[in-house]
Motif scaffolding. Structure first.
Motif, PDB file in Angstrom:
ATOM      1  N   GLY A 183       0.814  -1.213   0.000  1.00 17.75           N
ATOM      2  CA  GLY A 183       0.000   0.000   0.000  1.00 17.75           C
ATOM      3  C   GLY A 183       0.842   1.254   0.000  1.00 17.75           C
ATOM      4  O   GLY A 183       1.908   1.304   0.613  1.00 17.75           O
ATOM      5  N   GLN A 184       0.334   2.274  -0.679  1.00 18.27           N
ATOM      6  CA  GLN A 184       1.051   3.544  -0.783  1.00 18.27           C
ATOM      7  C   GLN A 184       0.159   4.732  -0.441  1.00 18.27           C
ATOM      8  O   GLN A 184       0.560   5.882  -0.654  1.00 18.27           O
ATOM      9  CB  GLN A 184       1.595   3.717  -2.198  1.00 18.27           C
ATOM     10  CG  GLN A 184       2.530   2.604  -2.648  1.00 18.27           C
ATOM     11  CD  GLN A 184       3.064   2.837  -4.044  1.00 18.27           C
ATOM     12  OE1 GLN A 184       3.736   3.833  -4.324  1.00 18.27           O
ATOM     13  NE2 GLN A 184       2.761   1.911  -4.954  1.00 18.27           N
ATOM     14  N   VAL A 185      -1.034   4.450   0.110  1.00 15.11           N
ATOM     15  CA  VAL A 185      -1.990   5.525   0.376  1.00 15.11           C
ATOM     16  C   VAL A 185      -2.572   5.395   1.777  1.00 15.11           C
ATOM     17  O   VAL A 185      -2.891   4.287   2.226  1.00 15.11           O
ATOM     18  CB  VAL A 185      -3.149   5.509  -0.659  1.00 15.11           C
ATOM     19  CG1 VAL A 185      -4.207   6.551  -0.306  1.00 15.11           C
ATOM     20  CG2 VAL A 185      -2.606   5.757  -2.058  1.00 15.11           C
ATOM     21  N   GLU A 186      -2.702   6.524   2.461  1.00 10.13           N
ATOM     22  CA  GLU A 186      -3.491   6.629   3.691  1.00 10.13           C
ATOM     23  C   GLU A 186      -4.787   7.337   3.335  1.00 10.13           C
ATOM     24  O   GLU A 186      -4.771   8.401   2.714  1.00 10.13           O
ATOM     25  CB  GLU A 186      -2.748   7.437   4.747  1.00 10.13           C
ATOM     26  CG  GLU A 186      -3.589   7.731   5.983  1.00 10.13           C
ATOM     27  CD  GLU A 186      -2.879   8.586   7.012  1.00 10.13           C
ATOM     28  OE1 GLU A 186      -3.568   9.312   7.761  1.00 10.13           O
ATOM     29  OE2 GLU A 186      -1.629   8.542   7.075  1.00 10.13           O
ATOM     30  N   ALA A 187      -5.918   6.752   3.714  1.00  8.16           N
ATOM     31  CA  ALA A 187      -7.228   7.346   3.456  1.00  8.16           C
ATOM     32  C   ALA A 187      -7.966   7.474   4.777  1.00  8.16           C
ATOM     33  O   ALA A 187      -8.365   6.466   5.360  1.00  8.16           O
ATOM     34  CB  ALA A 187      -8.022   6.498   2.469  1.00  8.16           C
ATOM     35  N   ASP A 188      -8.132   8.698   5.248  1.00 11.23           N
ATOM     36  CA  ASP A 188      -8.808   8.945   6.526  1.00 11.23           C
ATOM     37  C   ASP A 188     -10.273   9.287   6.286  1.00 11.23           C
ATOM     38  O   ASP A 188     -10.612   9.987   5.330  1.00 11.23           O
ATOM     39  CB  ASP A 188      -8.153  10.108   7.271  1.00 11.23           C
ATOM     40  CG  ASP A 188      -6.692   9.829   7.619  1.00 11.23           C
ATOM     41  OD1 ASP A 188      -6.271   8.664   7.497  1.00 11.23           O
ATOM     42  OD2 ASP A 188      -5.992  10.774   8.014  1.00 11.23           O
ATOM     43  N   VAL A 189     -11.119   8.796   7.164  1.00 11.89           N
ATOM     44  CA  VAL A 189     -12.548   9.114   7.141  1.00 11.89           C
ATOM     45  C   VAL A 189     -12.927   9.543   8.550  1.00 11.89           C
ATOM     46  O   VAL A 189     -12.563   8.872   9.522  1.00 11.89           O
ATOM     47  CB  VAL A 189     -13.401   7.912   6.710  1.00 11.89           C
ATOM     48  CG1 VAL A 189     -14.877   8.295   6.655  1.00 11.89           C
ATOM     49  CG2 VAL A 189     -12.933   7.367   5.365  1.00 11.89           C
ATOM     50  N   VAL A 211     -14.942  10.760  15.748  1.00 13.17           N
ATOM     51  CA  VAL A 211     -14.232   9.513  15.476  1.00 13.17           C
ATOM     52  C   VAL A 211     -13.431   9.688  14.194  1.00 13.17           C
ATOM     53  O   VAL A 211     -13.907  10.284  13.232  1.00 13.17           O
ATOM     54  CB  VAL A 211     -15.207   8.328  15.327  1.00 13.17           C
ATOM     55  CG1 VAL A 211     -14.449   7.053  14.984  1.00 13.17           C
ATOM     56  CG2 VAL A 211     -16.028   8.138  16.585  1.00 13.17           C
ATOM     57  N   LEU A 212     -12.214   9.164  14.210  1.00  6.64           N
ATOM     58  CA  LEU A 212     -11.331   9.250  13.047  1.00  6.64           C
ATOM     59  C   LEU A 212     -10.828   7.854  12.697  1.00  6.64           C
ATOM     60  O   LEU A 212     -10.293   7.150  13.556  1.00  6.64           O
ATOM     61  CB  LEU A 212     -10.153  10.171  13.372  1.00  6.64           C
ATOM     62  CG  LEU A 212      -8.989  10.220  12.392  1.00  6.64           C
ATOM     63  CD1 LEU A 212      -9.443  10.625  11.001  1.00  6.64           C
ATOM     64  CD2 LEU A 212      -7.925  11.183  12.902  1.00  6.64           C
ATOM     65  N   ASN A 229      -4.928  -0.707   9.797  1.00 10.31           N
ATOM     66  CA  ASN A 229      -6.095   0.165   9.900  1.00 10.31           C
ATOM     67  C   ASN A 229      -6.416   0.462  11.362  1.00 10.31           C
ATOM     68  O   ASN A 229      -6.387  -0.432  12.206  1.00 10.31           O
ATOM     69  CB  ASN A 229      -7.300  -0.473   9.219  1.00 10.31           C
ATOM     70  CG  ASN A 229      -7.113  -0.613   7.725  1.00 10.31           C
ATOM     71  OD1 ASN A 229      -6.288   0.061   7.131  1.00 10.31           O
ATOM     72  ND2 ASN A 229      -7.875  -1.506   7.120  1.00 10.31           N
ATOM     73  N   THR A 230      -6.733   1.724  11.653  1.00 13.98           N
ATOM     74  CA  THR A 230      -6.904   2.183  13.036  1.00 13.98           C
ATOM     75  C   THR A 230      -8.110   3.107  13.152  1.00 13.98           C
ATOM     76  O   THR A 230      -8.370   3.904  12.251  1.00 13.98           O
ATOM     77  CB  THR A 230      -5.643   2.953  13.489  1.00 13.98           C
ATOM     78  OG1 THR A 230      -4.509   2.098  13.379  1.00 13.98           O
ATOM     79  CG2 THR A 230      -5.777   3.439  14.924  1.00 13.98           C
ATOM     80  N   ALA A 231      -8.818   3.004  14.276  1.00 14.47           N
ATOM     81  CA  ALA A 231      -9.909   3.934  14.574  1.00 14.47           C
ATOM     82  C   ALA A 231      -9.662   4.564  15.928  1.00 14.47           C
ATOM     83  O   ALA A 231      -9.275   3.888  16.879  1.00 14.47           O
ATOM     84  CB  ALA A 231     -11.257   3.212  14.563  1.00 14.47           C
ATOM     85  N   GLU A 232      -9.890   5.877  16.023  1.00  9.77           N
ATOM     86  CA  GLU A 232      -9.726   6.596  17.286  1.00  9.77           C
ATOM     87  C   GLU A 232     -10.950   7.441  17.592  1.00  9.77           C
ATOM     88  O   GLU A 232     -11.535   8.059  16.702  1.00  9.77           O
ATOM     89  CB  GLU A 232      -8.497   7.507  17.240  1.00  9.77           C
ATOM     90  CG  GLU A 232      -7.174   6.786  17.267  1.00  9.77           C
ATOM     91  CD  GLU A 232      -5.998   7.728  17.355  1.00  9.77           C
ATOM     92  OE1 GLU A 232      -4.973   7.341  17.952  1.00  9.77           O
ATOM     93  OE2 GLU A 232      -6.092   8.861  16.816  1.00  9.77           O
ATOM     94  N   LEU A 233     -11.306   7.462  18.854  1.00  4.81           N
ATOM     95  CA  LEU A 233     -12.316   8.372  19.387  1.00  4.81           C
ATOM     96  C   LEU A 233     -11.571   9.546  20.003  1.00  4.81           C
ATOM     97  O   LEU A 233     -10.561   9.356  20.677  1.00  4.81           O
ATOM     98  CB  LEU A 233     -13.149   7.663  20.450  1.00  4.81           C
ATOM     99  CG  LEU A 233     -14.255   8.464  21.139  1.00  4.81           C
ATOM    100  CD1 LEU A 233     -15.364   8.795  20.151  1.00  4.81           C
ATOM    101  CD2 LEU A 233     -14.799   7.674  22.330  1.00  4.81           C
ATOM    102  N   TYR A 234     -12.043  10.770  19.770  1.00  2.03           N
ATOM    103  CA  TYR A 234     -11.318  11.909  20.315  1.00  2.03           C
ATOM    104  C   TYR A 234     -12.253  12.988  20.832  1.00  2.03           C
ATOM    105  O   TYR A 234     -13.420  13.083  20.453  1.00  2.03           O
ATOM    106  CB  TYR A 234     -10.384  12.515  19.269  1.00  2.03           C
ATOM    107  CG  TYR A 234     -11.122  13.104  18.103  1.00  2.03           C
ATOM    108  CD1 TYR A 234     -11.630  14.379  18.136  1.00  2.03           C
ATOM    109  CD2 TYR A 234     -11.331  12.342  16.966  1.00  2.03           C
ATOM    110  CE1 TYR A 234     -12.325  14.905  17.073  1.00  2.03           C
ATOM    111  CE2 TYR A 234     -12.023  12.849  15.893  1.00  2.03           C
ATOM    112  CZ  TYR A 234     -12.518  14.141  15.951  1.00  2.03           C
ATOM    113  OH  TYR A 234     -13.231  14.640  14.889  1.00  2.03           O
TER     114      TYR A 234
END
Length: 270
Positions: A107-113, A131-132, A151-156
């Motif tokens: 992989g060569q891309v980070e895609a944040d939602v 949430v990110l 892949n990671t999910a964070e609450l902030y």
């Protein structure tokens, strides 16, 4: 280590772009009688929801002080929808990366939602919660010994007072490929100080705690300046970390990814 729950969480947290309220409309049925000086002004209508886009280049993509691009440049861009009336926002942001491939994956891309809600608590205090989800398509780190899926999910949550802020993020999944790292956290303290004439002084200090991995935990800092010319902003920042070199040295070129450096970036919004 981004998350498969991201698509259902679409209520996150990247700063939304505030808009000024526009005058209340005077439609066909509106009273067009002249208003005397003693009459109260019509209340302003809430600004409408809108979408903005951004595109940028940076000399080294540093995230929490660690290079995501092996100390090389990155191209980045995203889109954000925000509704000033409700404070809700959602968005997506992408960047070129190399770290997953360098670790033995792909992989060569980070895609944040992300998505969230921001507003005011009174007495000059603002809030932002959401949430990110960081997605690394094809990262394949789950097949690499010593790693899990990246892949990671964070609450902030964030509180602000004028130019100052404090933000706390907590991982709902394993963090960026670290094994058994769920509930890792990041504390971010900073300020964006208006120096006038479109110039902003940027101050930041952060602490990354990686659950069950003391050697991977560290502190990072940034001191920078930004200059805006209309929709275009140029930034120059000095960055550094206390990261353990053994934990954050690139397997591809043997360079320490958390070393001190100057980072130059330019971004345009439209």
């Amino acid at each position: 280590m981004k998350c498969i729950i991201c698509s259902t969480l679409f209520v996150l947290a990247c700063p939304a772009f505030a808009q000024e309220a526009s005058p209340a409309p005077t439609g066909a049925g509106a009273d067009t009688t002249a208003v005397t000086a003693s009459a109260p002004a019509a209340p302003a209508a809430p600004a409408a929801a809108s979408v903005t886009y951004n595109l940028g280049l940076i000399s080294d993509y540093r995230y929490r002080g660690i290079s995501q691009t092996r100390l090389h440049p990155a191209i980045q861009g995203g889109a954000d929808w925000s509704d000033p009336a409700s404070g809700l926002y959602v968005g997506t942001w992408l960047s070129s990366i190399t770290w997953a491939r360098d670790a033995g994956g792909g992989g060569q891309v980070e895609a944040d939602v992300y998505g969230g809600k921001k507003g005011d608590l009174g007495h000059g205090i603002s809030y932002d919660v959401g949430v990110l989800c960081y997605l690394y398509p094809g990262n394949g780190l789950g097949q690499v010994p010593g790693y899990v899926n990246g892949n990671t999910a964070e609450l902030y949550g964030q509180l602000g007072y004028g130019p100052y802020y404090i933000k706390y993020s907590n991982a709902l999944t394993n963090l960026f490929g670290f094994v058994d790292s769920r509930y890792s956290s990041y504390l971010d303290l900073g300020a964006n100080l208006d120096a006038g004439n479109g110039v902003t002084v940027i101050l930041h200090a952060g602490r990354q705690h990686v659950q069950h991995s003391l050697n991977a935990s560290y502190t990072d800092w940034k001191v920078g300046v930004g200059k805006a010319w209309g929709p275009t902003t140029l930034t120059l920042s000095a960055v550094g970390t206390t990261a353990n070199e053994a934990a954050y040295t690139s397997a591809a070129n043997g360079k320490f990814l958390g070393r001190k450096a100057l980072v130059l970036g330019v971004v345009r919004t439209f």
